[in-house]
Design a protein around this motif. Structure first.
Motif, PDB file in Angstrom:
ATOM      1  N   ILE A 288       0.842  -1.202   0.000  1.00  0.00           N
ATOM      2  CA  ILE A 288       0.000   0.000   0.000  1.00  0.00           C
ATOM      3  C   ILE A 288       0.873   1.246   0.000  1.00  0.00           C
ATOM      4  N   ARG A 289       1.989   1.206   0.714  1.00  0.00           N
ATOM      5  CA  ARG A 289       2.886   2.370   0.716  1.00  0.00           C
ATOM      6  C   ARG A 289       3.387   2.675  -0.693  1.00  0.00           C
ATOM      7  N   ARG A 290       3.645   1.627  -1.471  1.00  0.00           N
ATOM      8  CA  ARG A 290       4.052   1.857  -2.868  1.00  0.00           C
ATOM      9  C   ARG A 290       3.024   2.701  -3.601  1.00  0.00           C
ATOM     10  N   MET A 291       1.746   2.394  -3.350  1.00  0.00           N
ATOM     11  CA  MET A 291       0.691   3.096  -4.088  1.00  0.00           C
ATOM     12  C   MET A 291       0.492   4.520  -3.573  1.00  0.00           C
ATOM     13  N   VAL A 292       0.904   4.781  -2.344  1.00  0.00           N
ATOM     14  CA  VAL A 292       0.978   6.170  -1.871  1.00  0.00           C
ATOM     15  C   VAL A 292       2.026   6.913  -2.699  1.00  0.00           C
ATOM     16  N   TYR A 293       3.192   6.299  -2.862  1.00  0.00           N
ATOM     17  CA  TYR A 293       4.263   6.928  -3.643  1.00  0.00           C
ATOM     18  C   TYR A 293       3.845   7.112  -5.107  1.00  0.00           C
ATOM     19  N   GLY A 294       3.142   6.114  -5.653  1.00  0.00           N
ATOM     20  CA  GLY A 294       2.662   6.242  -7.027  1.00  0.00           C
ATOM     21  C   GLY A 294       1.755   7.443  -7.188  1.00  0.00           C
ATOM     22  N   GLY A 295       0.843   7.643  -6.236  1.00  0.00           N
ATOM     23  CA  GLY A 295      -0.049   8.801  -6.285  1.00  0.00           C
ATOM     24  C   GLY A 295       0.708  10.106  -6.153  1.00  0.00           C
ATOM     25  N   LEU A 296       1.729  10.147  -5.284  1.00  0.00           N
ATOM     26  CA  LEU A 296       2.523  11.367  -5.131  1.00  0.00           C
ATOM     27  C   LEU A 296       3.271  11.706  -6.418  1.00  0.00           C
ATOM     28  N   LEU A 297       3.769  10.683  -7.107  1.00  0.00           N
ATOM     29  CA  LEU A 297       4.441  10.923  -8.393  1.00  0.00           C
ATOM     30  C   LEU A 297       3.454  11.433  -9.435  1.00  0.00           C
ATOM     31  N   TYR A 298       2.236  10.900  -9.436  1.00  0.00           N
ATOM     32  CA  TYR A 298       1.192  11.442 -10.310  1.00  0.00           C
ATOM     33  C   TYR A 298       0.940  12.916  -9.987  1.00  0.00           C
ATOM     34  N   ALA A 299       0.777  13.218  -8.693  1.00  0.00           N
ATOM     35  CA  ALA A 299       0.471  14.587  -8.278  1.00  0.00           C
ATOM     36  C   ALA A 299       1.571  15.553  -8.724  1.00  0.00           C
ATOM     37  N   LEU A 300       2.832  15.148  -8.528  1.00  0.00           N
ATOM     38  CA  LEU A 300       3.951  16.005  -8.915  1.00  0.00           C
ATOM     39  C   LEU A 300       4.043  16.136 -10.430  1.00  0.00           C
ATOM     40  N   GLY A 301       4.062  15.003 -11.133  1.00  0.00           N
ATOM     41  CA  GLY A 301       4.258  15.038 -12.578  1.00  0.00           C
ATOM     42  C   GLY A 301       3.137  15.747 -13.318  1.00  0.00           C
ATOM     43  N   LEU A 302       1.889  15.467 -12.936  1.00  0.00           N
ATOM     44  CA  LEU A 302       0.754  16.082 -13.618  1.00  0.00           C
ATOM     45  C   LEU A 302       0.566  17.529 -13.180  1.00  0.00           C
ATOM     46  N   GLY A 303       0.680  17.786 -11.868  1.00  0.00           N
ATOM     47  CA  GLY A 303       0.473  19.143 -11.378  1.00  0.00           C
ATOM     48  C   GLY A 303       1.481  20.130 -11.923  1.00  0.00           C
ATOM     49  N   MET A 304       2.734  19.705 -12.061  1.00  0.00           N
ATOM     50  CA  MET A 304       3.780  20.617 -12.533  1.00  0.00           C
ATOM     51  C   MET A 304       3.652  20.945 -14.019  1.00  0.00           C
ATOM     52  N   LEU A 305       2.836  20.181 -14.755  1.00  0.00           N
ATOM     53  CA  LEU A 305       2.573  20.545 -16.154  1.00  0.00           C
ATOM     54  C   LEU A 305       1.846  21.878 -16.253  1.00  0.00           C
ATOM     55  N   GLY A 306       1.214  22.300 -15.167  1.00  0.00           N
ATOM     56  CA  GLY A 306       0.555  23.608 -15.141  1.00  0.00           C
ATOM     57  C   GLY A 306       1.432  24.707 -14.594  1.00  0.00           C
ATOM     58  N   VAL A 307       2.676  24.378 -14.238  1.00  0.00           N
ATOM     59  CA  VAL A 307       3.583  25.368 -13.661  1.00  0.00           C
ATOM     60  C   VAL A 307       4.784  25.608 -14.576  1.00  0.00           C
ATOM     61  N   LEU A 308       5.466  24.515 -14.936  1.00  0.00           N
ATOM     62  CA  LEU A 308       6.618  24.589 -15.836  1.00  0.00           C
ATOM     63  C   LEU A 308       6.347  23.655 -17.016  1.00  0.00           C
ATOM     64  N   ASN A 309       5.959  24.223 -18.152  1.00  0.00           N
ATOM     65  CA  ASN A 309       5.621  23.370 -19.288  1.00  0.00           C
ATOM     66  C   ASN A 309       6.368  23.740 -20.566  1.00  0.00           C
ATOM     67  N   TYR A 310       7.628  24.196 -20.394  1.00  0.00           N
ATOM     68  CA  TYR A 310       8.518  24.241 -21.543  1.00  0.00           C
ATOM     69  C   TYR A 310       8.820  22.794 -21.944  1.00  0.00           C
ATOM     70  N   LEU A 311       9.239  22.585 -23.184  1.00  0.00           N
ATOM     71  CA  LEU A 311       9.346  21.228 -23.718  1.00  0.00           C
ATOM     72  C   LEU A 311      10.236  20.340 -22.851  1.00  0.00           C
ATOM     73  N   VAL A 312      11.391  20.834 -22.443  1.00  0.00           N
ATOM     74  CA  VAL A 312      12.297  19.999 -21.651  1.00  0.00           C
ATOM     75  C   VAL A 312      11.656  19.618 -20.324  1.00  0.00           C
ATOM     76  N   PHE A 313      10.893  20.529 -19.721  1.00  0.00           N
ATOM     77  CA  PHE A 313      10.234  20.217 -18.458  1.00  0.00           C
ATOM     78  C   PHE A 313       9.097  19.222 -18.652  1.00  0.00           C
ATOM     79  N   ILE A 314       8.395  19.294 -19.788  1.00  0.00           N
ATOM     80  CA  ILE A 314       7.334  18.326 -20.047  1.00  0.00           C
ATOM     81  C   ILE A 314       7.909  16.907 -20.052  1.00  0.00           C
ATOM     82  N   PHE A 315       9.091  16.757 -20.648  1.00  0.00           N
ATOM     83  CA  PHE A 315       9.721  15.427 -20.647  1.00  0.00           C
ATOM     84  C   PHE A 315      10.118  15.014 -19.230  1.00  0.00           C
ATOM     85  N   ILE A 316      10.564  15.953 -18.420  1.00  0.00           N
ATOM     86  CA  ILE A 316      10.900  15.633 -17.022  1.00  0.00           C
ATOM     87  C   ILE A 316       9.654  15.181 -16.268  1.00  0.00           C
TER      88      ILE A 316
END
Length: 415
Positions: A288-316
């Protein structure tokens, strides 16, 4: 060499049937031509409008619900291999029929029926993997299956795209042929598991139970809470194929579609390269802890697309949310199976995923409404915050499960 051996450690020592399933998944995905090209077939070959095509695609998704329920029920009643052979065989026949038809709306109906038949076999595949494994090697087995599919899928749609322009019937025939080869491999080399054998006392939640699937779920409400949280995760991740293409077109104009294709390819490459690494690391982490981390990675990766979305950052950010995808892919089904009586594996493998996969179906519809009042950037930020909240709910679920286990341990010690 030793580092490579360490990465392969989660995949070693499994029943030979697991490696056969891995090979079958590669073969099947190598011929995955029809579904990735479905929108193009409907709009370009058949001539349907985007609105009508969207209706048929959504209807196809809705057909999966009754199909998987029926398939899961039959998998528990008559056996995994019979369901896999029957429904996958029906899907193969329907694809052959579709390839012989002229591109009209009748072809759409046959494709929809084939997709429903193939989806009906899905719970039997999951139950078969569960029957062949134990909790200690289950994550590795599902990781191997997931990686096998992605290895084939990295090539399959490309081959389908090459066939589409001048050889449309072979899009269907090729899909049917590879599906048939994979089916023959499973049917001829894997015996029907003896699921009636006594399960160890340490695997109490997997022991046989009487009654309907609803009765079992009421006794295992953690699965219902889990499905609700995963609905939120999937709602967010569905925006990778809905909002992200719009984002690249908004940011890069005519080059947007090309860049989105690069990002999609990068996603597949990350899956292939990092699945063994993530699986190896995840062995040390409670499921279950793994799936907490999976959700946090979703939150970071998807949320930051609305903050830094230059092409290189989109790949990050794509790298970040793909790591989340891998963690969840190797953890979700093993968690469900570990909580499921062996007598109900087929049915639970249908009902619980059906509940949270509605997030994939409703995600584009829901965010389509949201984007009428919010910009794309604010939409991504909203998704980041909401997915963070679902991650915290997953953490609370872990705490609840730990308290329940401690109470059971205390009670057994007192006895």
């Amino acid at each position: 060499m030793s580092k490579i051996n360490n990465l392969l450690l989660p995949y070693r020592g499994m029943p030979k049937e697991i490696y056969i399933i891995f090979l079958a998944r590669i073969i099947n995905a190598l011929g995955c031509f029809v579904m990735p090209l479905l929108t193009i077939i409907m709009t370009q070959s058949i001539g349907l409008s985007p609105e009508t095509s969207g209706f048929y695609i959504s209807l196809t998704g809705l057909l999966f619900i009754p199909a998987t329920i029926v398939g899961g029920k039959l998998a528990d009643l008559i056996g995994r291999k019979k369901v896999i052979a029957g429904f996958n065989g029906l899907g193969i026949v329907l694809y052959l029929i579709a390839g012989s038809l002229e591109p009209t709306v009748h072809m759409v109906y046959v494709i929809m029926a084939a997709a429903a038949a193939i989806s009906a076999a899905g719970p039997a595949h999951d139950a078969l993997l569960a029957d062949l494994t134990v909790p200690e090697n289950r994550s590795g087995a599902y990781s191997l299956s997931y990686m096998g599919w992605n290895m084939g899928f990295a090539v399959g749609p490309v081959m389908g795209g090459l066939l589409y322009k001048d050889h449309l019937p072979w899009v269907f025939y090729g899909d049917a042929l590879t599906a048939l080869l994979a089916l023959i491999l499973i049917i001829t080399t894997i015996k029907e598991p003896r699921t009636g054998e006594r399960i160890k006392q340490s695997r109490k939640l997997e022991q046989y139970e009487e009654g309907s699937v609803f009765r079992v779920l009421l006794k295992r409400r953690i699965l219902l809470y889990f499905a609700a949280i995963m609905f939120g995760y999937n709602f967010a991740y569905s925006q990778v194929s809905f909002m992200l293409p719009m984002q690249t077109i908004q940011n890069f104009g005519e080059d947007g579609a090309k860049y989105f294709g690069y990002i999609a390819g990068f996603n597949g490459l990350v899956v292939l390269l990092f699945t063994p690494i993530v699986t190896r690391v995840a062995q040390r982490i409670p499921i279950i802890r793994r799936m907490v981390y999976g959700g946090l990675l979703y939150a970071l990766g998807l949320g930051m697309l609305g903050v830094l979305n230059y092409l290189v950052f989109i790949f990050i950010w794509a790298w970040v949310f793909t790591l989340g995808e891998i963690i969840l892919a190797i953890s979700v089904t093993p968690f469900i199976i570990n909580q499921t009586p062996a007598s109900h594996r087929g049915r639970i493998s249908a009902v619980i995923p059906m509940m949270f996969h509605l997030g994939n179906t409703l995600g584009p519809l829901g965010m389509g409404k949201v984007l009428t009042v919010l910009s794309l950037d604010n939409g991504w930020r909203l998704l980041g915050v909401s997915t963070l909240m679902f991650s915290m709910l997953m953490w609370r679920l872990e705490r609840r499960e730990q308290r329940s286990e401690n109470r059971q341990l205390t009670g057994s010690q007192q006895i």
